[in-house]
Design an enzyme around this catalytic site. Structure first.
Site, PDB file in Angstrom:
ATOM      1  N   LYS A  83       0.847  -1.200   0.000  1.00 50.76           N
ATOM      2  CA  LYS A  83       0.000   0.000   0.000  1.00 50.76           C
ATOM      3  C   LYS A  83       0.884   1.252   0.000  1.00 50.76           C
ATOM      4  O   LYS A  83       2.079   1.172   0.334  1.00 50.76           O
ATOM      5  CB  LYS A  83      -0.920  -0.024   1.222  1.00 50.76           C
ATOM      6  CG  LYS A  83      -0.204  -0.008   2.567  1.00 50.76           C
ATOM      7  CD  LYS A  83      -1.161  -0.334   3.716  1.00 50.76           C
ATOM      8  CE  LYS A  83      -0.422  -0.325   5.053  1.00 50.76           C
ATOM      9  NZ  LYS A  83      -1.261  -0.829   6.147  1.00 50.76           N
TER      10      LYS A  83
ATOM     11  N   ARG B 116     -11.162  -0.162  14.295  1.00 48.02           N
ATOM     12  CA  ARG B 116     -11.077   0.427  12.965  1.00 48.02           C
ATOM     13  C   ARG B 116     -12.126  -0.245  12.079  1.00 48.02           C
ATOM     14  O   ARG B 116     -13.272   0.161  12.106  1.00 48.02           O
ATOM     15  CB  ARG B 116      -9.648   0.271  12.432  1.00 48.02           C
ATOM     16  CG  ARG B 116      -9.320   1.170  11.272  1.00 48.02           C
ATOM     17  CD  ARG B 116      -7.816   1.239  11.012  1.00 48.02           C
ATOM     18  NE  ARG B 116      -7.228  -0.022  10.573  1.00 48.02           N
ATOM     19  CZ  ARG B 116      -5.936  -0.160  10.273  1.00 48.02           C
ATOM     20  NH1 ARG B 116      -5.113   0.859  10.365  1.00 48.02           N
ATOM     21  NH2 ARG B 116      -5.472  -1.327   9.879  1.00 48.02           N
TER      22      ARG B 116
ATOM     23  N   HIS C  45      -6.547  -7.400  13.123  1.00 48.87           N
ATOM     24  CA  HIS C  45      -5.359  -6.540  13.145  1.00 48.87           C
ATOM     25  C   HIS C  45      -5.116  -6.101  14.581  1.00 48.87           C
ATOM     26  O   HIS C  45      -6.047  -5.698  15.277  1.00 48.87           O
ATOM     27  CB  HIS C  45      -5.598  -5.326  12.238  1.00 48.87           C
ATOM     28  CG  HIS C  45      -4.357  -4.535  11.933  1.00 48.87           C
ATOM     29  ND1 HIS C  45      -3.219  -5.096  11.397  1.00 48.87           N
ATOM     30  CD2 HIS C  45      -4.069  -3.219  12.087  1.00 48.87           C
ATOM     31  CE1 HIS C  45      -2.296  -4.155  11.231  1.00 48.87           C
ATOM     32  NE2 HIS C  45      -2.784  -3.011  11.641  1.00 48.87           N
TER      33      HIS C  45
ATOM     34  N   ARG D 160       1.311 -10.738   7.287  1.00 44.36           N
ATOM     35  CA  ARG D 160       1.149  -9.533   6.456  1.00 44.36           C
ATOM     36  C   ARG D 160       2.218  -8.482   6.768  1.00 44.36           C
ATOM     37  O   ARG D 160       1.906  -7.377   7.210  1.00 44.36           O
ATOM     38  CB  ARG D 160      -0.225  -8.891   6.706  1.00 44.36           C
ATOM     39  CG  ARG D 160      -1.425  -9.800   6.559  1.00 44.36           C
ATOM     40  CD  ARG D 160      -2.714  -8.983   6.618  1.00 44.36           C
ATOM     41  NE  ARG D 160      -2.853  -8.212   7.828  1.00 44.36           N
ATOM     42  CZ  ARG D 160      -3.614  -8.539   8.870  1.00 44.36           C
ATOM     43  NH1 ARG D 160      -4.344  -9.648   8.843  1.00 44.36           N
ATOM     44  NH2 ARG D 160      -3.678  -7.755   9.922  1.00 44.36           N
TER      45      ARG D 160
ATOM     46  N   TYR E 133      13.513  31.656   4.932  1.00 46.76           N
ATOM     47  CA  TYR E 133      12.331  32.395   5.407  1.00 46.76           C
ATOM     48  C   TYR E 133      12.367  32.629   6.914  1.00 46.76           C
ATOM     49  O   TYR E 133      12.793  31.752   7.670  1.00 46.76           O
ATOM     50  CB  TYR E 133      11.065  31.593   5.094  1.00 46.76           C
ATOM     51  CG  TYR E 133      10.756  31.445   3.634  1.00 46.76           C
ATOM     52  CD1 TYR E 133      10.502  32.550   2.835  1.00 46.76           C
ATOM     53  CD2 TYR E 133      10.690  30.178   3.073  1.00 46.76           C
ATOM     54  CE1 TYR E 133      10.193  32.389   1.500  1.00 46.76           C
ATOM     55  CE2 TYR E 133      10.370  30.006   1.728  1.00 46.76           C
ATOM     56  CZ  TYR E 133      10.127  31.129   0.945  1.00 46.76           C
ATOM     57  OH  TYR E 133       9.823  30.974  -0.372  1.00 46.76           O
TER      58      TYR E 133
ATOM     59  N   CYS F  72      12.529  24.908   2.861  1.00 44.02           N
ATOM     60  CA  CYS F  72      11.544  25.517   1.961  1.00 44.02           C
ATOM     61  C   CYS F  72      10.760  24.415   1.244  1.00 44.02           C
ATOM     62  O   CYS F  72      11.022  23.229   1.427  1.00 44.02           O
ATOM     63  CB  CYS F  72      12.239  26.394   0.929  1.00 44.02           C
ATOM     64  SG  CYS F  72      13.361  27.615   1.643  1.00 44.02           S
TER      65      CYS F  72
ATOM     66  N   ASP G 174      10.892  23.575  -1.882  1.00 43.55           N
ATOM     67  CA  ASP G 174      11.652  22.877  -2.919  1.00 43.55           C
ATOM     68  C   ASP G 174      13.155  22.850  -2.675  1.00 43.55           C
ATOM     69  O   ASP G 174      13.881  22.256  -3.455  1.00 43.55           O
ATOM     70  CB  ASP G 174      11.423  23.559  -4.279  1.00 43.55           C
ATOM     71  CG  ASP G 174       9.968  23.922  -4.471  1.00 43.55           C
ATOM     72  OD1 ASP G 174       9.142  22.998  -4.467  1.00 43.55           O
ATOM     73  OD2 ASP G 174       9.661  25.123  -4.568  1.00 43.55           O
TER      74      ASP G 174
HETATM   75  C1  LIG Z   1      -0.476  -1.653   6.983  1.00 46.12           C
HETATM   76  C2  LIG Z   1      -1.011  -2.956   7.453  1.00 46.12           C
HETATM   77  C3  LIG Z   1      -0.154  -4.045   7.667  1.00 46.12           C
HETATM   78  C4  LIG Z   1       1.371  -3.921   7.639  1.00 46.12           C
HETATM   79  O1  LIG Z   1       1.789  -3.271   8.821  1.00 46.12           O
HETATM   80  P1  LIG Z   1       3.341  -3.120   9.209  1.00 46.12           P
HETATM   81  O2  LIG Z   1       3.324  -2.572  10.579  1.00 46.12           O
HETATM   82  O3  LIG Z   1       3.927  -2.171   8.230  1.00 46.12           O
HETATM   83  O4  LIG Z   1       3.950  -4.469   9.119  1.00 46.12           O
HETATM   84  C5  LIG Z   1      -0.728  -5.271   7.955  1.00 46.12           C
HETATM   85  N1  LIG Z   1      -2.063  -5.417   8.057  1.00 46.12           N
HETATM   86  C6  LIG Z   1      -2.919  -4.381   7.894  1.00 46.12           C
HETATM   87  C7  LIG Z   1      -4.378  -4.603   8.024  1.00 46.12           C
HETATM   88  C8  LIG Z   1      -2.422  -3.117   7.607  1.00 46.12           C
HETATM   89  O5  LIG Z   1      -3.267  -2.088   7.452  1.00 46.12           O
END
Ligand SMILES: *Cc1c(COP(=O)(O)O)cnc(C)c1O
Length: 386
Positions: free
Chosen positions: A35, A133, A162, A221, A272, A319, A321
Site C-alpha cells: 500500500k 477500525r 489486526h 502480512r 524564510y 523551503c 523545494d
Molecule cells: C499496513 C497494514 C499491515 C502492515 O503493517 P506493518 O506494521 O507495516 O507491518 C498489515 N495489516 C494491515 C491490516 C495493515 O493495514
C-alpha cells in the site's frame, strides 16, 4: 531526471524478504503490504521483486493501488485492506481484488458487482478484536460468514484481524494482544461451528509476526520490515537480546545533489523568517529538496545531511523545494554537484536512517518513507525483476 531521488536498493529488499521468510514457519504464506506505493518505494517494481522471491500475496489500501498492480501485469492475489465506496465495488471485481469485508450491506456490494460481471469475488472477513477500525465484532462473525455463504457470487477466502498494540513488548501490550488473540480465535471457532470453512486465517503485521510466532497462522502480512525498518519496540536490539535477530536493511536512500555553494559573512541570514544568522564566515550548500519532496519542514533545525562521508546541519527553514546546509568555512570537501544523502542504508553514503529522522521529529519511519512525494523519481539499483 532531477537530482533529488529515492534510490531503491533491490538487493536489500530481496535480503529482507529472505530474512522474514526464515522468521516465518514453513508453510505459512506471506502477504507483502505494498500500500501507499509500497511505503514510497514504487509499488509495481517492489511487487514484482517480492513475488519473484516467492511471496504469495500482496496487499493494498485503495482500489486505485490495486488497479496499478494489475495494469503493471501482476496477477497474484491482492488483498484490499481498507473499505471502498459503493461506486468502486465494480472496479474491485474487475481488478480481481480480494476485499476485506465487515458486514452484510458491505458484502452485498460485491455480490451485486460480481453477479453483474458473472464472476466470483473472494472476500476475507475482517474481525475487529480491539483495533477499533474496521471489521465485525467477534460475536457477529458467524452471521456475516453465513451471509457470505448464501451469496452465490461470493466466496469466503479468509478471516483476519489486526492488532493495535503488538509493537509494545511491555506487559500492557502483551496483555492487550493476548485478549485480541483470544477474541479472534473465538470468532474463527464460531464460524467453524457454523459449518463454514474460515479459509486463510491471518492477523500478523511486522510486529506480531516477530513477537507472536504462534499467531502466524496461515499467512502473515509484513509491511515495514520488508522495507528495512523495525516496528517501534520490536527493534534490532530487542530481537537480538531475545535470541531472534533479524537481518533487515533499509531499502530506500533519499538523495539529492549540491546545486550551489554560497559564501556568507557574519550577519547574513538564511531562508524564510530569518531563523538562522551566520555568526562567522560560512559556506552554505544549497540542495534542491524541500518539504514538497517529503523533507519535513519540522526537520529543521536539527537535520544533518551527509556529503562525502561527513554530516552537515541544515540552516534556516526548509523551503518547499530547497534547503540550505552549513558546510563550514573554506571546506574543500563539498563541491557543487556532489551527492548529498538525507537518509538511507550505509552503502548509499547516508549517515542516518529514516528511523533516526523519525525519532528526532516525533514520528515513525512509516511516515517519513510514505511522505516521499510523487515528484521524486524512484531509481532502482540491483537487478530489476522481469
Ligand atoms: C499496513 C497494514 C499491515 C502492515 O503493517 P506493518 O506494521 O507495516 O507491518 C498489515 N495489516 C494491515 C491490516 C495493515 O493495514
Amino acid at each position: 531526471m532531477r537530482s533529488t531521488r529515492a534510490v531503491i536498493y533491490l538487493d536489500n529488499l530481496r535480503n529482507n524478504i529472505q530474512s522474514i521468510r526464515r522468521a516465518v514457519k514453513p508453510g505459512t504464506r506471506m502477504c507483502v503490504t505494498v500500500k501507499a506505493n509500497a511505503y514510497g518505494h514504487g509499488a509495481v517494481t517492489v511487487a514484482k521483486t517480492v513475488l519473484a522471491c516467492g511471496v504469495e500475496y500482496l496487499a493494498v489500501a485503495t482500489v486505485d493501488e490495486g488497479r496499478e498492480l494489475r495494469d503493471g501485469g501482476i496477477t497474484a492475489p491482492v488483498l484490499l485492506f481498507s473499505l471502498c465506496t459503493p461506486e468502486e465495488a465494480a472496479d474491485v471485481v474487475a481488478c480481481g481484488l480480494t476485499p476485506f469485508v465487515t458486514d452484510e450491506a458491505y458484502c452485498a456490494l460485491f455480490e451485486q458487482a460480481a453477479a453483474a460481471a458473472g464472476v466470483t469475488c473472494t472476500v476475507h472477513l475482517a474481525v475487529d478484536t480491539g483495533m477499533g477500525r474496521i471489521g465485525c465484532m467477534p460475536d457477529q462473525a458467524a452471521d456475516v460468514a453465513a451471509y457470505i455463504q448464501k451469496c452465490s457470487h461470493l466466496k469466503l477466502g479468509g478471516m483476519c484481524t489486526h492488532f493495535a498494540f503488538a509493537d509494545n513488548v511491555q506487559q500492557e501490550g502483551r496483555q492487550y494482544t493476548e485478549r485480541q488473540i483470544a477474541a479472534f480465535t473465538h470468532a474463527v471457532e464460531s464460524v467453524r461451528n457454523a459449518g463454514i470453512d474460515p479459509g486463510i486465517r491471518h492477523c500478523s503485521s511486522s510486529a506480531a509476526l516477530l513477537e507472536y510466532p504462534d499467531m502466524q497462522l496461515d499467512m502473515v502480512r509484513p509491511g515495514i520490515i520488508v522495507y528495512g525498518y523495525y516496528p517501534d519496540e520490536v527493534d534490532a536490539a530487542y530481537l537480538a537480546a531475545a535470541g531472534r535477530p533479524l537481518d533487515i536493511r533499509p531499502v530506500m536512500a533519499f538523495e539529492t545533489r549540491v546545486v550551489a555553494v554560497r559564501h556568507f559573512e557574519p550577519g547574513a541570514s538564511v531562508s524564510y523568517g530569518r531563523t538562522w544568522t551566520a555568526d562567522m564566515p560560512t559556506d552554505i550548500a544549497v540542495l534542491p529538496a524541500g518539504y514538497a519532496d517529503g523533507l519535513l519542514r519540522r526537520c529543521s533545525p536539527g537535520l544533518q545531511v551527509a556529503v562525502n562521508g561527513s554530516a552537515y546541519p541544515v540552516r534556516g527553514r526548509i523551503c518547499m523545494d530547497q534547503c540550505m546546509v552549513d558546510i563550514g568555512n573554506g571546506n574543500s570537501r563539498v563541491k557543487r554537484w556532489d551527492k548529498a544523502v538525507i537518509f538511507g542504508p550505509r552503502e548509499s553514503g547516508a549517515l542516518q536512517t529514516a528511523d533516526d529522522i523519525a525519532r528526532s521529529t516525533g514520528t515513525i519511519s512509516y511516515e517519513i518513507l510514505t511522505g516521499i512525494s510523487r515528484r521524486v523519481p524512484r531509481v532502482y539499483v540491483g537487478e530489476l525483476p522481469v
